[in-house]
Design a protein around this motif. Sequence first.
Motif: not given
Length: 103
Positions: A60, A62-68, A70-71
């Motif tokens: 991951a 990007t911030d979006e990939e990292k957020a996904q 993390r979830e």
Amino acid sequence: MANADDAADQMVQDALPVMHYTCASIAEEANGDEAFVVSVVEKMTALSLYNRQINIEDHASTDEEKAQLREAFIGALSEGCAADKHALLGGVVDNAVKTSLGQ
């Protein structure tokens, strides 16, 4: 090379005092202190990533990939503790790392 060994030794030293927690005992000890739980899980996660030689940036960036990611990790962690509240948290964390990264 010594710096990497020093960092690894420090990671182990940080995690060792908290490796006794189970899913149930961390909740009891935290008594609603979410920051305490996060701190313990972060130490265990860092050790798991190190032991598995995983660089999060490979999974991951990007911030979006990292957020996904993390979830997915939180979901796997929640499922693991729901399945066995007496499981050692370190094992549940390691499984959550493995599961959320598709390992």
